[in-house]
Enzyme design. Structure first.
Site, PDB file in Angstrom:
ATOM      1  CB  CYS A   4      -0.891   0.156   1.165  1.00 28.43           C
ATOM      2  SG  CYS A   4      -1.901  -1.462   1.407  1.00 28.43           S
ATOM      3  NE  ARG A  38       5.336   1.272  -1.512  1.00 30.91           N
ATOM      4  CZ  ARG A  38       5.923   1.815  -0.271  1.00 30.91           C
ATOM      5  NH1 ARG A  38       6.162   2.858   0.164  1.00 30.91           N
ATOM      6  NH2 ARG A  38       5.819   1.062   0.633  1.00 30.91           N
ATOM      7  CD1 TRP A  95      -0.288  -5.485  -4.041  1.00 32.88           C
ATOM      8  CD2 TRP A  95      -0.040  -6.455  -2.205  1.00 32.88           C
ATOM      9  NE1 TRP A  95       0.155  -7.020  -4.281  1.00 32.88           N
ATOM     10  CE2 TRP A  95       0.553  -7.487  -3.124  1.00 32.88           C
ATOM     11  CE3 TRP A  95      -0.121  -6.748  -0.804  1.00 32.88           C
ATOM     12  CZ2 TRP A  95       0.817  -8.847  -2.799  1.00 32.88           C
ATOM     13  CZ3 TRP A  95       0.312  -7.960  -0.337  1.00 32.88           C
ATOM     14  CH2 TRP A  95       0.791  -9.091  -1.309  1.00 32.88           C
ATOM     15  CG  ASN A 110       1.112   0.089   4.512  1.00 35.93           C
ATOM     16  OD1 ASN A 110       0.972  -1.113   4.181  1.00 35.93           O
ATOM     17  ND2 ASN A 110       2.423   0.623   4.304  1.00 35.93           N
ATOM     18  N   GLY A 111      -0.444  -2.016   6.518  1.00 37.60           N
ATOM     19  CA  GLY A 111      -0.311  -2.949   7.395  1.00 37.60           C
ATOM     20  C   GLY A 111      -1.671  -3.968   7.834  1.00 37.60           C
ATOM     21  CD  GLU A 134      17.110 -11.724  -9.666  1.00 40.84           C
ATOM     22  OE1 GLU A 134      16.587 -12.381  -8.975  1.00 40.84           O
ATOM     23  OE2 GLU A 134      16.468 -10.911 -10.455  1.00 40.84           O
ATOM     24  CE  LYS A 181      13.979  -9.296 -11.754  1.00 41.04           C
ATOM     25  NZ  LYS A 181      14.326  -9.814 -10.638  1.00 41.04           N
ATOM     26  CD  GLU A 197       9.950 -10.436  -9.683  1.00 39.78           C
ATOM     27  OE1 GLU A 197      11.230 -10.454 -10.126  1.00 39.78           O
ATOM     28  OE2 GLU A 197       9.411  -9.841  -8.580  1.00 39.78           O
ATOM     29  CG  HIS A 245      21.309 -35.521  -7.849  1.00 36.75           C
ATOM     30  ND1 HIS A 245      22.181 -36.544  -7.416  1.00 36.75           N
ATOM     31  CD2 HIS A 245      22.637 -34.914  -7.981  1.00 36.75           C
ATOM     32  CE1 HIS A 245      23.321 -36.567  -7.366  1.00 36.75           C
ATOM     33  NE2 HIS A 245      23.733 -35.339  -7.913  1.00 36.75           N
ATOM     34  CE  LYS A 285      11.412  -1.744  -6.630  1.00 41.19           C
ATOM     35  NZ  LYS A 285      12.454  -2.605  -7.278  1.00 41.19           N
TER      36      LYS A 285
HETATM   37  C1  AGP Z   1      12.597  -8.857  -7.106  1.00 42.30           C
HETATM   38  O1  AGP Z   1      12.451  -8.684  -8.412  1.00 42.30           O
HETATM   39  C2  AGP Z   1      11.227  -8.717  -6.296  1.00 42.30           C
HETATM   40  N1  AGP Z   1      10.699  -7.485  -6.535  1.00 42.30           N
HETATM   41  C3  AGP Z   1      11.210  -8.993  -4.943  1.00 42.30           C
HETATM   42  O2  AGP Z   1      11.652 -10.359  -4.903  1.00 42.30           O
HETATM   43  C4  AGP Z   1      12.161  -8.429  -4.237  1.00 42.30           C
HETATM   44  O3  AGP Z   1      13.452  -8.434  -4.193  1.00 42.30           O
HETATM   45  C5  AGP Z   1      12.064  -8.716  -2.409  1.00 42.30           C
HETATM   46  O4  AGP Z   1      10.698  -8.460  -2.215  1.00 42.30           O
HETATM   47  C6  AGP Z   1      12.917  -7.917  -1.548  1.00 42.30           C
HETATM   48  O5  AGP Z   1      12.722  -6.625  -1.756  1.00 42.30           O
HETATM   49  P1  AGP Z   1      13.615  -5.379  -0.881  1.00 42.30           P
HETATM   50  O6  AGP Z   1      15.078  -5.600  -1.598  1.00 42.30           O
HETATM   51  O7  AGP Z   1      13.015  -4.187  -1.025  1.00 42.30           O
HETATM   52  O8  AGP Z   1      13.808  -5.942   0.444  1.00 42.30           O
END
Ligand code: AGP
Length: 683
Positions: free
Chosen positions: A2, A30, A78, A104-105, A553, A557, A560, A576, A678
């Site tokens: 949020c 975000r 969110w 937020n929370g 990673e 990507k 996501e 394995h 984000k």
């Molecule tokens: C990465 O592409 C994602 N958006 C997510 O995994 C992110 O890296 C993770 O939530 C950690 O966020 P931060 O680095 O702001 O702590």
């Protein structure tokens, strides 16, 4: 997560709505699924909400015409409790519509409170925990407004306990109390007059409601379990925002004749660079000219002033079609800026805000890196280098797993928290656990003044600039760079490496930005391969040694951005079990080590042959001149030679470009992928 924005303008101001909308736009990266605003003007509150993007909210506002207001709060939601809908969007309002609140929370005792309020006759229109809060606040506000004025010397405020059974006070009392402090403070600090933190400056006509709302907010803080950032406005106090926080972020921007609130300083970075942090279990009374911060007992606190670091221009696309493409291309600068100015006059490495004495660092016998997602993969890459340079064991733990495994952490453990946003709740909670166990914590963050940086013993900033796209790219390469600097710093302090060796490592690292630029310039071949695979159902990524976290990673990507099932494996793990996944035409992307490490290179080449023999379509990332991969690769993405430990900074770039292009070919939003936020500010 949020996004929260608030603004309080001067009496004749009518720009609060625009300021809040601009702030929400800066926070929309975000990730969210609905939005809303409440505008306070003399005569009442206007609340407008919508599902979907901010454009939908703006369209709703257009229909209403001008909404002048001198204070406003806004929210991008969110969804956690309840689906994305207008009813569940914030702000939520009291039954009489006089009070509006954004949050937020997560309120963990919302169900019990909802049952209690329902028994009291409150009717709910949403499924959210936030609506519980606004009704609880409204009920408490009515009680506070009914309280008889204090019988003691009028309005002199005294610190009441949370139940407010203690000393009677109201905003005038708070004002007088604070003015007394002000007299004291002015004697103490000559620039006190310039600091708009000292007296509430509440307009007389708003005083009773503002005072009662402040008391009511303080009371409900003791009743709420869980995490919250709350902003509340009331139609009878149009020049005041009352805010409170526990664990979720809240910063207040200090303007001239106006003040701002936000869950992220980026929300108001274009208006002011001066901000203050509201601390844990504190509340703030914000007027156009004053910000008063109180603790949960009603005692005034002295918040620290921060300098908002983000230059607003770096939070714009700057001509790029997407933030994702912009940020992939900003990586050379992000690495170079993170590396810059790290040596002192004698050539020794220095950290940004080191508050851990060298003698303590020399006693460290273990490092634990805690992070989530991409940041965790950066930590996994760094682990190879730090163990090699410092000869101490390095564990990498997902932050949300860390405290539940009852980890072995002592005062000799150095915990490194890696976070782009500095607000990831899982990482914050892990830091707190580590510190309770006596560990020292170094934060590697991209957001100065963030919660993680404030709650750590030392800070090493990545200088990647604001990363707006939800999927992390430049932060990843900057995080690896920063943790390498930390590793070399430790090696320097502990005597594992001599200064000339460290400078050699740094000199080689300084060559990486140009090499990344070179890899980016070769991106068209990667984009062509991605477009050809736009319809693929899954992709497997393989890597070994530092290439293994790069493979994971790359898979993240693709998940996501393109919503494709993708999985990263250690190449050696293939036989394995995972090799059963290989069938004719299955795309497999393999990160190949440099031929200058034959014991690694040879094994990965045979892994490629194993999958190729079973029909896989192999896309290989390999160094210039590495001919050994040619006969087993369908496609080769070439990268310039680099030391093994630095290779991830190059190898990840084609994977980022691949995922971005494939998602684009599928017509997807690469900056704000579905379901993602984000900064994940809830556990
Ligand atoms: C990465 O592409 C994602 N958006 C997510 O995994 C992110 O890296 C993770 O939530 C950690 O966020 P931060 O680095 O702001 O702590």
């Amino acid at each position: 997560m949020c996004g929260i924005v608030g603004h309080v303008g001067a009496k004749d101001s009518d720009r609060s709505l625009q300021v809040v909308l601009d702030g929400l736009s800066r926070l929309e990266y975000r990730g969210y699924d609905s939005a809303g605003v409440a505008v306070g003007a003399t005569g009442g509150l206007n609340v407008v909400k919508s599902v979907g993007k901010l454009a939908n909210l703006k369209a709703e506002l257009e229909k209403l015409g001008e909404l002048p207001g001198r204070c406003a709060i806004g929210h991008t939601r969110w969804a956690t409790h309840g689906i994305p809908s207008v009813e569940n969007a914030h702000p939520h309002t009291s039954l009489d519509g006089a009070l509006a609140l954004v949050h937020n929370g997560i309120i963990e005792n919302a169900t019990a409170l909802r049952q209690e309020l329902t028994r009291d006759g409150f009717e709910f229109v949403s499924d959210t925990d936030t609506e519980v809060v606004v009704h609880l606040l409204a009920r408490t506000l009515v009680e506070e407004l009914r309280r008889p004025m204090p019988e003691d010397e009028g309005v002199t405020g005294v610190a009441g306990d949370p139940s407010l059974g203690g000393g009677a006070e109201d905003a005038a009392g708070v004002a007088q109390d604070l003015d007394r402090n002000l007299d004291h403070d002015q004697a103490a600090t000559s620039d006190a007059k310039n600091n708009s933190l000292l007296t509430p400056g509440i307009p007389a006509d708003s005083l009773p409601t503002a005072a009662a709302l402040t008391r009511a907010m303080r009371r409900i803080m003791s009743e709420l379990h869980g995490t919250f950032t709350l902003l509340a406005v009331h139609e009878d106090a149009p020049g005041v925002v009352v805010a409170a926080r526990r664990s979720s972020p809240l910063v207040i921007g200090l303007g001239e004749g106006e003040n701002f609130l936000g869950s992220d300083a980026l929300a108001f970075a274009q208006y002011t660079r001066r901000a203050i942090e509201v601390g844990q279990d504190e509340l703030a009374v914000v007027t156009p000219t004053h910000v008063t911060v109180l603790d949960i007992h009603g005692n005034r606190t002295e918040p620290k002033t921060l300098e908002v670091d983000f230059s607003a221009d770096r939070a714009t696309k700057d001509g790029w079609p997407t933030f994702m493409e912009k940020e992939i291309n900003e990586q050379p600068r992000a690495i170079a800026d993170t590396l810059a100015n790290r040596l002192d006059a004698e050539g020794f490495l220095t950290l940004d805000e080191l508050r851990i004495p060298a003698e303590v660092l020399r006693t460290v016998d273990k490092m634990v890196i805690i992070a989530c997602g991409t940041a965790a993969y950066a930590g996994q890459v760094a682990r190879y280098a730090i163990e090699h340079w410092c000869r101490i064991p390095v564990e990498v733990e997902l932050a949300h797993e860390f405290r539940y495994r009852d980890p072995v952490v002592t005062e000799k453990t150095l915990v490194v928290a890696i976070s782009q946003s500095g607000e990831t709740m899982d990482t914050i909670m892990a830091i707190r656990h580590a510190r309770e166990q006596g560990a020292k914590v170094v934060a590697v963050v991209n957001t100065p003044g963030s919660t993680i940086s404030r709650e750590s013993d030392a800070v090493l900033l990545t200088h990647a600039g604001p990363e707006i796209a939800v999927a992390s790219t430049k932060a990843f390469t900057a995080q690896i760079t920063a943790t390498y600097i930390l590793g070399l710093y430790l090696a320097q302090v502990r005597g594992n490496k001599f200064i000339d060796e460290i400078q050699d490592y740094l000199d080689k690292l300084a060559e990486i930005p140009a090499k990344v630029e070179d890899v980016i310039s070769r991106g068209e071949g990667v984009r062509q391969a991605a477009r050809m695979l736009a319809d693929t159902a899954s992709v497997i990524f393989l890597g070994r040694h530092v290439g293994f976290p790069v493979a994971m990673e790359g898979a993240l990507k693709l998940k996501e951005l393109a919503y494709i099932h993708a999985e990263g494996f250690a190449a050696g793990e293939l036989k394995h079990g995972p090799i059963a996944l290989i069938e004719d035409g299955q795309p497999v992307i393999i990160v190949v080590p440099t031929p200058r490490r034959p014991e690694l290179h040879r094994k990965v080449v045979s892994n490629i042959q194993e999958v190729r023999a079973r029909g896989a379509r192999t896309l290989v990332i390999a160094e210039d001149g590495d001919e050994a991969v040619n006969e087993c690769a369908d496609v080769v993405f070439r990268v310039p030679p680099a030391p093994t430990l630095y290779a991830p900074l190059l190898a990840v770039v084609p994977l980022q470009i691949f995922a971005c292009e494939l998602a684009t070919a599928k017509g997807l939003d690469v900056d704000q992928p579905r379901n993602l936020a984000k900064s994940v500010t809830v556990e």
